[in-house]
Each structure stands twice: as structure tokens, then as C-alpha cells.
Design an enzyme around this catalytic site. Structure first.
Site, short mmCIF file in Angstrom:
data_model
loop_
_atom_site.label_atom_id
_atom_site.label_comp_id
_atom_site.label_asym_id
_atom_site.label_seq_id
_atom_site.Cartn_x
_atom_site.Cartn_y
_atom_site.Cartn_z
N HIS A 1 -23.80 24.78 52.67
CA HIS A 1 -22.88 25.54 51.84
C HIS A 1 -23.08 25.23 50.38
O HIS A 1 -23.67 24.24 50.00
CB HIS A 1 -21.42 25.21 52.21
CG HIS A 1 -21.17 25.22 53.67
ND1 HIS A 1 -21.38 26.32 54.45
CD2 HIS A 1 -20.73 24.25 54.50
CE1 HIS A 1 -21.08 26.03 55.70
NE2 HIS A 1 -20.69 24.77 55.76
N TYR B 1 -15.87 27.99 50.38
CA TYR B 1 -15.53 27.12 51.50
C TYR B 1 -15.36 25.67 51.04
O TYR B 1 -16.15 25.16 50.25
CB TYR B 1 -16.60 27.21 52.59
CG TYR B 1 -16.17 26.60 53.89
CD1 TYR B 1 -15.00 27.02 54.52
CD2 TYR B 1 -16.91 25.60 54.50
CE1 TYR B 1 -14.59 26.46 55.72
CE2 TYR B 1 -16.52 25.04 55.70
CZ TYR B 1 -15.35 25.47 56.30
OH TYR B 1 -14.94 24.91 57.49
#
Length: 692
Positions: free
Chosen positions: A346, A301
């Protein structure tokens, strides 16, 4: 019939994820947000505790109907929107818009990369929607809407229609304007440098040393007289080595990319605009059709400010590095120091599969996709490799009371630099080797090189340096940097020349109004503190409406005061020397969706327009008219004669005024050199020697 419905954001992911999950899963895309605040009004009920009034986004009705139909059929629904606060909010809005039977299980899943393992693991570990993330997104959306919808109409009334203000956008504009003021106020100061060149036995090239000072310490040469005094005193002097110091230093391997560092490095090394970097990274994340593999997500991501790397990825990297380069190139990964503003939800940006080397999939990628993927792959690999080791040599040279110094380093172990050098690393490569110098080396004077300098003002921001500054100050978040710059350019508050950002007259006027009437909104400390409070909402420590309740009254009072007290500002149009062939007026510069163009100021009586031709100050080598900057239909820059099509001159490289001293033909800039346009001539010289 599919028993499970998975809803993702982007249609690009649908086919790939469907392939991973099989026939028992139907995969559909929401195509971004399905509900939002209305465009036609503030959309926030100020009188009822600032409740947002969400409506279905225009054009999404049919899509929602299809999603509802599939939701009714499914036994279980998985909301698989992007793994960030925006994605969490989209899932929450979807849940509200789908009108799902309350007894039917609806669960949230996230994955950091679009691979079979990641998607299947996500299905095994579903969760509830995280309302802290949703509230953080709501708080940002509502605050941004309040600033935009209350201040923008004021700018329309006092300056011109089409302008906008923004909570983060206006703070960024203030930073750019402040830098512009520093540059304008800068007064250069003269100083000199003195370089010494010495012949040393055993060295092919002369030893280059720089004036350091005297026996009392470091000194600066502030005048021509002082310089001449130093050189005169050294006539006939013996130069001897006072000291040679050798040591080893390690250069740490770089951290893997975050969103902002990827934007910065892609800007420096690939010359990508931030918006372009994000667009291509999105393509690499969502999936590219790879020959023999189908559609494959190539990177993790792309919106993250963490340098954390999953244990499995570290292990995979260590195995790959050991087998490809040897055990000595492996290292144990250490995350960088975590800033208070970092959201560690993340991983860093890395390849989804390390064994998918850039060279192996080059034929399946566009040129820009390949270049960005290669940059990400190499940076991540470098982050998992051993530090580079250098032997540094520092030499002090004395003559009478004057001291010169020379230093250099040579690689002892290349470490991560075997595969990756950042643009900053490339700038620091040493040009001389001092490994053979010792205390007994004989030095013979060859020459001095005297140079006059002037202190330089702060540099204009580039997209990369602006992102770095915003990140340092804690203004905005990774997902906002690209939209901020794009909006400032779109509104014509700033303009770009090469890589440098300049404030326009319009941008200066808007910034002055914001500083006068809304000082807190453009104050960097206020904006950074607000980001901290918004992060507190995400962590469940701050109630989102309490932020809004505290913010709105001051904003409302400032807007009402500005409406009464601010004078109307007139922005004069840029008048050119081009005469309208229809009515004889001087044409003015206007801005359209595709950039500048010329228009007759007599509109609507005279509607004549012409292309805007940007002159570069060089005469056409064929006919003597001006050379102008042009663009092909695909946006590639080239240089042509303003008298086209009557004159056919065209060059992909920027011409210079100076003619080739060898053959007389025109010369062009290529990289850091000026070269003759005729390859058969072959003349070239360094760019900084241009005499035009």
C-alpha cells in the site's frame, strides 16, 4: 435487477460505493470475518497436518444467508474486502461460505482509497484471490491460536482465571518488563553543568554558552569540587572568541505517515491512545458525511508500513504546492529507505483529495476527526515540500585554558516547516540568535549558572515509544500494535499513569512464568525471525504449514513440562484503608470493565462495592479532605473532593499543594505552568518550580 454483487467489509462503505457504481451493482457488507476457528476448542487438527477447523461465526448465519441469496441472483461477484492479508483471508472465507456456482465469475478487487476513480479502476482490473496472502493470515492465526489456547489455561491454573498469553503480546510484555528492571536497577550518578552568560554589544539578550572542556578536548564536571575549581580559576579572566563557524544545513522534509508513525505522532501531539487513533483513522478512511458532497472517504488505507506515494498523488501535491506556496516550495518526492520488514503493498497514509483542506471541512468533522485529518494532511503536504534550510553558527569561547561553546541556527528558507512541525521539531527550536557574533565581538562577563544533575534512568515506555520499539525490533505489524497494547491493558498486565506505562504485579508474575517456561516465545529475536518467516509465506517463499509443523512440537513439550513443574502463584489483592460499612473489613481494589472499584473481600457473604477514588495528594481547599481524580460520564477527567456531594469543590485542572503566594487561593497546573485558580489574580510560574 443488479447484475453485479460487490461485497465489502464495513457497512459504512456500502452507501458510498453504491453511489459510485450505480444501479447495476448491489453492494453488501460482510461485517468483518464470517468464518473463524471455534472459541470452545483449539480448532486445529494436530493429528492431520494441523488442518484448521473453520466454522461460521456465531450470529453471522442470517447475514450469510442474505449474501448467498444475492450471490445467486448476480451474474458476477466482486470481493472488495480490505486491501491487506486479513482482507484477503475474509474474501477467501466468503468464497467458501457463499457456495457459489463454480461457473459464476467471482473476482477479487482492492482499492487503497474510497473515491470514485479508485473504485471504478478496481472494477476494471479484477484478479484472483492471492493465496499467498491468505496462507500468511492462516499461519499467523494458527500460530497465535496455538500459543493462546495452550498457554492461557496453564496461566489460569497456576495464577488466576482470565489471563492470556500471546505470540506477540507476550514478547511485548517482556520488553516492558525488561525496561522496568533497568529502571529499578539504575544507580544515579552525580554531575554538574556550568553555563556562562556574557554581554555582547549588539545583542539584546546575554549570550549563553555552555562549559565544553579545556584545550585538550571535551570534559565532564563530575563533582562540586571540580566545578568550584573551574569557576575559581576564571575569576577576573578575559573571555575571548576563539572561533566562529557558520554553515548551512538542510533539514529533510518528513516522510508521509505509516501506521506506526501516525500512531506515534498522534500520541505525542494530540495525546491520542493508539486505539483511538486507529478508530478515528478508520472513520476517515471509510467515509464521513461532508456537507455538499455526501459520504466521502478522506484518507487512504490506514494499515501500511510503506512510505510510497502514487505518481498521481505526487503530481497533485506538486500542483497544489506550486499554486498555494510557490515553485520554490516544491520538491521531487523521495521514498525513505525500505526496511526488509516493510510490506510495500500500500501507499503511505495520505489525504484522498488534497484540495479538501482541513479548514474547509472542519464543520463536517468531529473535533477528534478534524485534528487527526489535519495532522495527516499537513504531514503529507510537508513530505512533498522542499527541505528547510538553516544557517548554523557555532562559537567557541576561551578563558585561560577553559573552553565554552554556544550554537544556534536560524532559518534561511522555511520549506516544509511553513505548514508542519512535528513534536520533535518543536523541541529543537533555538532560543538565541548568534548571527551578529564574529571573531572581534567584545565579551563582558555577566554571570555563571551552576547546576547539579543526576543521570536519569531509562524512561518508562509510552504507547508511542513502545510502538517505535516494536517496529524497530521487527515484532508484530502495523495492524497488531493497537490490539497488543489494548490486550495488555485489559488483562491488567500493565497500567498507564499519564502517558507512562507501568508493569503491574500480575504482569510481572506472568512475564516471569513465560521467561521460565517459554523462553523462545518471549525472546525478541525469535519473535522477529518468526515475523520474517511469515512474510516469506506472504511472498510465496515459505509453505505455511511447515512453520506450524516446526513450531508446535516444542510448544507442546514446554506446556507439558510447565504443567508438571510450575508452582502455583498467589497474587495478593491491594488492600485499602477504606472500611466496609456493612461488615467492617478493609475493602480491596478490584478491576471491572470500566476500571478500578472497591469491593468487600467478604464476597459472596458481603457484596458491598464502592467507587475507587484515586487520591492525588492534595487537600481540598474548601474542606480539607482529599482531592480525588474523577471522570464524567463521557470520560473527561476532573478533580473533586472525596466528600462530594457535601463539599462542592471541583476543578478541570489538576490542583497542587501550594497556595497562591499573591492571593492565597489554590493553584492548578495548566500546560507547563502553575497558575492561580482565580483569573483575576493572574499569578503564574513555571511548572518545574512547584514547591510541593
Amino acid at each position: 435487477m443488479a447484475k453485479n454483487l460487490v461485497i465489502v467489509e464495513s457497512p459504512t462503505k456500502v452507501k458510498t460505493i453504491k453511489k459510485f457504481l450505480g444501479k447495476n451493482y448491489e453492494v453488501m457488507a460482510s461485517q468483518g470475518h464470517v468464518r473463524d476457528l471455534p472459541k470452545s476448542s483449539l480448532g486445529i487438527d494436530v493429528d492431520h497436518d494441523f488442518e484448521p477447523k473453520y466454522i461460521t461465526i456465531r450470529g453471522k448465519g442470517q447475514l450469510l444467508a442474505s449474501l448467498r441469496k444475492e450471490a445467486r441472483k448476480a451474474d458476477k461477484i466482486y470481493l472488495a474486502t480490505d486491501p491487506d492479508r486479513e482482507g484477503e483471508a475474509i474474501s477467501w472465507h466468503l468464497l467458501a461460505a457463499l457456495n457459489v456456482d463454480p461457473t459464476k465469475p467471482v473476482q477479487r478487487i482492492t482499492f487503497n482509497e474510497i473515491t470514485k476513480n479508485a473504485v471504478k479502476e478496481a472494477i476494471k482490473h479484477p484478479r484472483e484471490i492471492d493465496m499467498n496472502l491468505v496462507d500468511a493470515q492462516q499461519a499467523r492465526r494458527v500460530l497465535d491460536r496455538m500459543v493462546g489456547y495452550r498457554i492461557s489455561p496453564l496461566l489460569w491454573a497456576k495464577v488466576k482465571r482470565g489471563l492470556s498469553a500471546g505470540r506477540v503480546q507476550s514478547a511485548a510484555l517482556r520488553i516492558i518488563c525488561d525496561r522496568e528492571e533497568e529502571i529499578e536497577a539504575f544507580i544515579p550518578r552525580e554531575y554538574y553543568t556550568l553555563d556562562l552568560f556574557l554581554k555582547v554589544k549588539g545583542l539584546n539578550k546575554p549570550l549563553e554558552a555552555h562549559y565544553y572542556g579545556d584545550s585538550k578536548g571535551k570534559r565532564e564536571i563530575k563533582s562540586k569540587d571540580q566545578l568550584q575549581e573551574i569557576t575559581s580559576s576564571l575569576r577576573g579572566a578575559d573571555f575571548v572568541i576563539e572561533s566562529v563557524t557558520r554553515s548551512k544545513r538542510e533539514k529533510k522534509s518528513p516522510l508521509p505517515f505509516t501506521t506506526s508513525t501516525l500512531q506515534q505522532e498522534a500520541s505525542k501531539s494530540l495525546n491520542f491512545a493508539i486505539q483511538k487513533t486507529m478508530r478515528i483513522a478508520q472513520q476517515l478512511y471509510e467515509g464521513v458525511d461532508i456537507k455538499g458532497s455526501g459520504t466521502v472517504g478522506l484518507i487512504t488505507y490506514l494499515r501500511t508500513d510503506s512510505t510510497r506515494v502514487a505518481d498521481e498523488a505526487q503530481a497533485a501535491a506538486a500542483s497544489f504546492i506550486q499554486s498555494s506556496y510557490g515553485q520554490e516550495y516544491c520538491k521531487r518526492y523521495q521514498a525513505g529507505k525500505k526496511s526488509e520488514s516493510v510490506q510495500d503493498a500500500h501507499e503511505a497514509i495520505r489525504p484522498a483529495d488534497l484540495t479538501r483542506m482541513p479548514s474547509q471541512i472542519k464543520d463536517s468533522l468531529s473535533r477528534d476527526q478534524f485534528r487527526l485529518y489535519q495532522l495527516i494532511w499537513k504531514r503529507f503536504m510537508a513530505s512533498q515540500m522542499a527541505n528547510a534550510v538553516y544557517e548554523t553558527t557555532s562559537v567557541k569561547i576561551a578563558a585561560k585554558d577553559t573552553v565554552f561553546s554556544a550554537s544556534a541556527s536560524r532559518p534561511v528558507f522555511d520549506g516544509y516547516t511553513l505548514i508542519y512541525l512535528s513534536e520533535d521539531d518543536k523541541d529543537q527550536v533555538d532560543k538565541q540568535n548568534l548571527s551578529k557574533i564574529d571573531q572581534d565581538s567584545r565579551l563582558d562577563f555577566q554571570s555563571f549558572e551552576e547546576k547539579q544533575h543526576f543521570t536519569q534512568p531509562p524512561a518508562h515506555f509510552t504507547e508511542a515509544s513502545l510502538v517505535h520499539t516494536l517496529e524497530e525490533l521487527g515484532i508484530g505489524r502495523p495492524s497488531t500494535y493497537s490490539p497488543i497494547v489494548s490486550t495488555l491493558l485489559k488483562r491488567r498486565y500493565i497500567t498507564k499513569e499519564g502517558r507512562s506505562i507501568y508493569v503491574t504485579e500480575l504482569g510481572q508474575v506472568v512475564n516471569d512464568i513465560m521467561k521460565e517456561s517459554f523462553p523462545s516465545i518471549v525472546d525478541q529475536n525469535f519473535t522477529a525471525n518468526m515475523e520474517g518467516l511469515l512474510d516469506g509465506v506472504e511472498e510465496g517463499k515459505v509453505a505455511w504449514k511447515s512453520l506450524v509443523r516446526n513450531f508446535y512440537p516444542d510448544l507442546d513439550a514446554s506446556v507439558k513440562k510447565a504443567e508438571k513443574e510450575l508452582e502455583k502463584v498467589e497474587i495478593k489483592e491491594e488492600v485499602t484503608d477504606v472500611i466496609c460499612e456493612n461488615c467492617g473489613r478493609h475493602m480491596v481494589v478490584k478491576y471491572g470493565p470500566h476500571g478500578k472499584f472497591l469491593a468487600c473481600p467478604g464476597f459472596p457473604e458481603c457484596k458491598n462495592t464502592r467507587p475507587y477514588l484515586e487520591k492525588i495528594g492534595v487537600s481540598c481547599p474548601l474542606c480539607g479532605r482529599d482531592v480525588v481524580l474523577k471522570r464524567t460520564r463521557k470520560g473527561r477527567v476532573y478533580y473533586g473532593c472525596e466528600n462530594n456531594p457535601d463539599c462542592e469543590f471541583m476543578s478541570w485542572n489538576r490542583p497542587v499543594k501550594e497556595a497562591c503566594p499573591r492571593c492565597g487561593k489554590y493553584m492548578v497546573i495548566k500546560g507547563n505552568k502553575i497558575v492561580c485558580s482565580d483569573p483575576a489574580c493572574g499569578f503564574s510560574k513555571p511548572k518545574d518550580e512547584e514547591g510541593s
